[in-house]
Design a protein around this motif. Sequence first.
Motif, PDB file in Angstrom:
ATOM      1  N   ALA A   1      15.392  -8.765 -59.249  1.00 42.05           N
ATOM      2  CA  ALA A   1      16.558  -8.522 -60.107  1.00 42.05           C
ATOM      3  C   ALA A   1      16.326  -7.293 -60.985  1.00 42.05           C
ATOM      4  O   ALA A   1      17.235  -6.470 -61.171  1.00 42.05           O
ATOM      5  N   ASP A   2      15.112  -7.153 -61.530  1.00 38.04           N
ATOM      6  CA  ASP A   2      14.790  -5.982 -62.341  1.00 38.04           C
ATOM      7  C   ASP A   2      14.879  -4.687 -61.539  1.00 38.04           C
ATOM      8  O   ASP A   2      15.141  -3.615 -62.096  1.00 38.04           O
ATOM      9  N   ALA A   3      14.651  -4.793 -60.214  1.00 39.39           N
ATOM     10  CA  ALA A   3      14.701  -3.615 -59.346  1.00 39.39           C
ATOM     11  C   ALA A   3      16.085  -3.415 -58.728  1.00 39.39           C
ATOM     12  O   ALA A   3      16.259  -2.560 -57.854  1.00 39.39           O
ATOM     13  N   GLY A   4      17.073  -4.209 -59.153  1.00 36.91           N
ATOM     14  CA  GLY A   4      18.431  -4.060 -58.643  1.00 36.91           C
ATOM     15  C   GLY A   4      18.669  -4.721 -57.314  1.00 36.91           C
ATOM     16  O   GLY A   4      19.631  -4.389 -56.609  1.00 36.91           O
ATOM     17  N   GLN A   5      17.814  -5.681 -56.922  1.00 37.05           N
ATOM     18  CA  GLN A   5      17.951  -6.386 -55.644  1.00 37.05           C
ATOM     19  C   GLN A   5      18.164  -7.875 -55.893  1.00 37.05           C
ATOM     20  O   GLN A   5      17.488  -8.731 -55.314  1.00 37.05           O
ATOM     21  N   ASP A   6      19.122  -8.187 -56.741  1.00 39.42           N
ATOM     22  CA  ASP A   6      19.325  -9.574 -57.149  1.00 39.42           C
ATOM     23  C   ASP A   6      19.820 -10.451 -56.005  1.00 39.42           C
ATOM     24  O   ASP A   6      19.583 -11.658 -55.991  1.00 39.42           O
ATOM     25  N   GLY A   7      20.497  -9.856 -55.027  1.00 40.18           N
ATOM     26  CA  GLY A   7      20.967 -10.636 -53.879  1.00 40.18           C
ATOM     27  C   GLY A   7      19.811 -11.209 -53.082  1.00 40.18           C
ATOM     28  O   GLY A   7      19.817 -12.395 -52.721  1.00 40.18           O
ATOM     29  N   TRP A   8      18.806 -10.381 -52.816  1.00 40.88           N
ATOM     30  CA  TRP A   8      17.621 -10.865 -52.120  1.00 40.88           C
ATOM     31  C   TRP A   8      16.865 -11.866 -52.991  1.00 40.88           C
ATOM     32  O   TRP A   8      16.280 -12.825 -52.484  1.00 40.88           O
ATOM     33  N   GLY A   9      16.879 -11.652 -54.292  1.00 49.78           N
ATOM     34  CA  GLY A   9      16.228 -12.591 -55.196  1.00 49.78           C
ATOM     35  C   GLY A   9      16.888 -13.958 -55.172  1.00 49.78           C
ATOM     36  O   GLY A   9      16.214 -14.995 -55.192  1.00 49.78           O
ATOM     37  N   ALA A  10      18.221 -13.978 -55.126  1.00 57.76           N
ATOM     38  CA  ALA A  10      18.945 -15.248 -55.042  1.00 57.76           C
ATOM     39  C   ALA A  10      18.629 -15.968 -53.737  1.00 57.76           C
ATOM     40  O   ALA A  10      18.493 -17.200 -53.697  1.00 57.76           O
ATOM     41  N   ALA A  11      18.485 -15.201 -52.657  1.00 60.96           N
ATOM     42  CA  ALA A  11      18.124 -15.798 -51.367  1.00 60.96           C
ATOM     43  C   ALA A  11      16.733 -16.415 -51.429  1.00 60.96           C
ATOM     44  O   ALA A  11      16.480 -17.481 -50.851  1.00 60.96           O
ATOM     45  N   ALA A  12      15.808 -15.757 -52.138  1.00 64.99           N
ATOM     46  CA  ALA A  12      14.453 -16.304 -52.300  1.00 64.99           C
ATOM     47  C   ALA A  12      14.492 -17.617 -53.072  1.00 64.99           C
ATOM     48  O   ALA A  12      13.782 -18.579 -52.721  1.00 64.99           O
ATOM     49  N   THR A  13      15.314 -17.686 -54.104  1.00 64.03           N
ATOM     50  CA  THR A  13      15.436 -18.916 -54.893  1.00 64.03           C
ATOM     51  C   THR A  13      15.971 -20.064 -54.043  1.00 64.03           C
ATOM     52  O   THR A  13      15.437 -21.181 -54.064  1.00 64.03           O
ATOM     53  N   ALA A  14      17.033 -19.791 -53.284  1.00 62.44           N
ATOM     54  CA  ALA A  14      17.654 -20.836 -52.458  1.00 62.44           C
ATOM     55  C   ALA A  14      16.696 -21.325 -51.371  1.00 62.44           C
ATOM     56  O   ALA A  14      16.563 -22.540 -51.141  1.00 62.44           O
ATOM     57  N   SER A  15      16.023 -20.397 -50.697  1.00 61.17           N
ATOM     58  CA  SER A  15      15.132 -20.788 -49.607  1.00 61.17           C
ATOM     59  C   SER A  15      13.912 -21.540 -50.121  1.00 61.17           C
ATOM     60  O   SER A  15      13.451 -22.499 -49.486  1.00 61.17           O
ATOM     61  N   SER A  16      13.380 -21.132 -51.279  1.00 60.11           N
ATOM     62  CA  SER A  16      12.224 -21.845 -51.833  1.00 60.11           C
ATOM     63  C   SER A  16      12.606 -23.275 -52.218  1.00 60.11           C
ATOM     64  O   SER A  16      11.800 -24.206 -52.068  1.00 60.11           O
ATOM     65  N   ALA A  17      13.825 -23.460 -52.716  1.00 60.90           N
ATOM     66  CA  ALA A  17      14.292 -24.811 -53.050  1.00 60.90           C
ATOM     67  C   ALA A  17      14.388 -25.670 -51.794  1.00 60.90           C
ATOM     68  O   ALA A  17      14.029 -26.861 -51.810  1.00 60.90           O
ATOM     69  N   ALA A  18      14.845 -25.070 -50.686  1.00 62.16           N
ATOM     70  CA  ALA A  18      14.936 -25.816 -49.427  1.00 62.16           C
ATOM     71  C   ALA A  18      13.551 -26.175 -48.903  1.00 62.16           C
ATOM     72  O   ALA A  18      13.316 -27.306 -48.450  1.00 62.16           O
ATOM     73  N   VAL A  19      12.625 -25.221 -48.971  1.00 62.97           N
ATOM     74  CA  VAL A  19      11.248 -25.498 -48.536  1.00 62.97           C
ATOM     75  C   VAL A  19      10.638 -26.607 -49.388  1.00 62.97           C
ATOM     76  O   VAL A  19      10.037 -27.554 -48.872  1.00 62.97           O
ATOM     77  N   GLY A  20      10.793 -26.478 -50.705  1.00 68.00           N
ATOM     78  CA  GLY A  20      10.250 -27.486 -51.604  1.00 68.00           C
ATOM     79  C   GLY A  20      10.845 -28.859 -51.363  1.00 68.00           C
ATOM     80  O   GLY A  20      10.133 -29.868 -51.390  1.00 68.00           O
ATOM     81  N   GLY A  21      12.157 -28.919 -51.090  1.00 67.06           N
ATOM     82  CA  GLY A  21      12.814 -30.195 -50.837  1.00 67.06           C
ATOM     83  C   GLY A  21      12.298 -30.868 -49.578  1.00 67.06           C
ATOM     84  O   GLY A  21      12.000 -32.074 -49.573  1.00 67.06           O
ATOM     85  N   LEU A  22      12.181 -30.100 -48.487  1.00 67.28           N
ATOM     86  CA  LEU A  22      11.680 -30.675 -47.238  1.00 67.28           C
ATOM     87  C   LEU A  22      10.213 -31.071 -47.360  1.00 67.28           C
ATOM     88  O   LEU A  22       9.781 -32.097 -46.822  1.00 67.28           O
ATOM     89  N   PHE A  23       9.442 -30.255 -48.071  1.00 66.19           N
ATOM     90  CA  PHE A  23       8.026 -30.576 -48.245  1.00 66.19           C
ATOM     91  C   PHE A  23       7.856 -31.846 -49.080  1.00 66.19           C
ATOM     92  O   PHE A  23       7.013 -32.699 -48.771  1.00 66.19           O
ATOM     93  N   LEU A  24       8.666 -31.990 -50.121  1.00 71.28           N
ATOM     94  CA  LEU A  24       8.612 -33.214 -50.927  1.00 71.28           C
ATOM     95  C   LEU A  24       9.028 -34.436 -50.113  1.00 71.28           C
ATOM     96  O   LEU A  24       8.476 -35.528 -50.286  1.00 71.28           O
ATOM     97  N   LEU A  25      10.005 -34.255 -49.222  1.00 68.22           N
ATOM     98  CA  LEU A  25      10.431 -35.354 -48.353  1.00 68.22           C
ATOM     99  C   LEU A  25       9.284 -35.765 -47.429  1.00 68.22           C
ATOM    100  O   LEU A  25       9.028 -36.967 -47.241  1.00 68.22           O
ATOM    101  N   PHE A  26       8.589 -34.785 -46.874  1.00 67.49           N
ATOM    102  CA  PHE A  26       7.432 -35.060 -46.026  1.00 67.49           C
ATOM    103  C   PHE A  26       6.367 -35.833 -46.802  1.00 67.49           C
ATOM    104  O   PHE A  26       5.828 -36.838 -46.327  1.00 67.49           O
TER     105      PHE A  26
END
Length: 248
Positions: A104-129
């Motif tokens: 976001a500081d580098a002006g790439q907030d869209g990619w940053g938002a994608a990183a947040t969403a994907s990490s939440a999905a990874v964390g959710g599936l890993f917690l389910l496992f």
Amino acid sequence: MTQTMDTRQGSEQRDRKAAPTSSTGVNTSVFWERLWRQSGINFVVSFIIAWVIYGYQPQVGASSDGLVGFYDGHRTRILIAAVFAGLTVLNLLWFAAALRTTLADAGQDGWGAAATASSAAVGGLFLLFVTVSAALAYSIAGSRNHALTSGLNDFAWACAVLTSFPRAMLIMSGTFGLWRAGLISNALFAAGVAAVVLVLLGGTTWLSGGFWAPEGAYSRFVSPIIGLVWVVVVSRVLLARSPATRGW
């Protein structure tokens, strides 16, 4: 005149008193942000600890004796691994937050938002496992209900395979975002793209046995190691940048 000088002296004294407080606040902010940025390293360490303690989970369609022997026989070890797995998820989410802030500081907030969403999905599936494995170890496997134990064991392996997709998205968002921001070289970008493809292939490991099975070497070792190496590389990039001053 005397009143004016007294007022000026009082103002200077207040400034001198305020200066250390301001400096302390900045130092504290820098400390916490640097700690935040090294969450990726903490994630890798806690993941490896959990992985080693957990041991080798029975394969898909394992026998009743094999399932009971692992989950019920190693109950304490699995539950200890679940604690480290929880810490792993926390560090993963902090790592993604640090990555998102940098992008976001580098002006790439869209990619940053994608990183947040994907990490939440990874964390959710890993917690389910982890939840399924902990429940099996805590009481389900000991009940000797083979059908339920076998079904949940196979379900856990399916969760592990399906994490390949959000993991690939996390690697892609970080790699493309950092490259677009000019924070990584073309060579690191190419390596990141290769990592995306290799991790994404982990989502196709559905053979009934062997290297390309859900419990096979690719799904169990190759794909996770690629992700861990990528996190270490990105963490070094984040730590190399001067932490910004933020309020906490």
